[in-house]
Motif scaffolding. Structure first.
Motif, PDB file in Angstrom:
ATOM      1  N   TRP A   1      -3.179  13.140  72.897  1.00  0.00           N
ATOM      2  CA  TRP A   1      -1.897  12.377  74.139  1.00  0.00           C
ATOM      3  C   TRP A   1      -1.171  12.790  73.887  1.00  0.00           C
ATOM      4  O   TRP A   1       0.021  12.663  73.516  1.00  0.00           O
ATOM      5  CB  TRP A   1      -2.192  10.989  75.100  1.00  0.00           C
ATOM      6  N   GLU A   2      -0.881  11.764  72.427  1.00  0.00           N
ATOM      7  CA  GLU A   2       0.304  11.268  71.488  1.00  0.00           C
ATOM      8  C   GLU A   2       0.647  12.979  71.375  1.00  0.00           C
ATOM      9  O   GLU A   2       1.748  13.735  70.842  1.00  0.00           O
ATOM     10  CB  GLU A   2       0.310  10.554  70.171  1.00  0.00           C
TER      11      GLU A   2
ATOM     12  N   ARG B   1      -0.062   6.265  80.199  1.00  0.00           N
ATOM     13  CA  ARG B   1      -0.810   7.076  79.886  1.00  0.00           C
ATOM     14  C   ARG B   1      -1.717   6.623  81.354  1.00  0.00           C
ATOM     15  O   ARG B   1      -2.379   7.978  81.547  1.00  0.00           O
ATOM     16  CB  ARG B   1      -1.796   7.368  78.615  1.00  0.00           C
TER      17      ARG B   1
END
Length: 185
Positions: free
Chosen positions: A97-98, A162
């Motif tokens: 995700w990062e 998230r």
């Protein structure tokens, strides 16, 4: 010549991923070597030196060095100190995700921000130009409005936690049924 012979043997799945990641990067306008190095570091169990990377991928050291600089600029890898070793070691961000957020932010910076600036200048110039057709002026304004909306949406998505973003993505087109815009066709 950027390729050298005598690369280290990788497991088939790892090699396939690295080659595919390189192809994907190439499709997105990122140098294939940069993408392959990122793929290798992403799967690596421990930080690697530039020499390790060059040997593993069969690339010239200069190519690896330049590619590492680019990956550092994208903030997708970092230097890691290793006690007793003066060489630079590198590891990749492994939170997918990062990684996606950093790539998206960098692409926005390189592509969307300049597009918005150019479109604003075009709309401004069109306003002052009696020779521009009403159709062209309207389409420039529409393009600017769309690009600014996409930019605004992106900036909002960066603020969404998230867990909610994952839930939103899983909802997919079902989310449209929650909106008071009528039936989805």
């Amino acid at each position: 010549m950027t390729e050298i012979t005598g690369k280290k043997k990788l497991p088939a799945a790892v090699e396939r991923f690295i080659l595919h990641w390189g192809d994907m990067g190439d499709e997105w306008g990122v140098n294939r070597s940069v993408s392959q190095i990122h793929g290798l570091l992403y799967l690596a169990e421990a930080p690697m030196t530039a020499e390790d990377i060059a040997d593993t991928l069969g690339m010239a050291r200069s190519n690896v060095s330049n590619s590492l600089k680019e990956l550092l600029a994208w903030n997708l890898i970092r230097r890691v100190p290793i006690l007793g070793d003066r060489r630079d070691h590198y590891e990749a961000e492994t939170d997918i995700w990062e990684i996606a957020a950093r790539i998206a932010a960098r692409r926005k910076e390189r592509e969307i921000d300049p597009a918005i600036a150019a479109l604003r200048a075009c709309v401004s110039d069109a306003t002052d130009d009696p020779g521009i057709s009403p159709v062209a002026a309207k389409r420039l304004k529409e393009m600017l409005a769309f690009t600014e909306l996409a930019d605004h949406w992106f900036m909002q998505m960066l603020k969404v936690p998230r867990s909610r973003l994952v839930a939103l993505m899983r909802l997919g087109e079902k989310i449209a049924t929650l909106l008071p815009l009528g039936k989805v066709k």
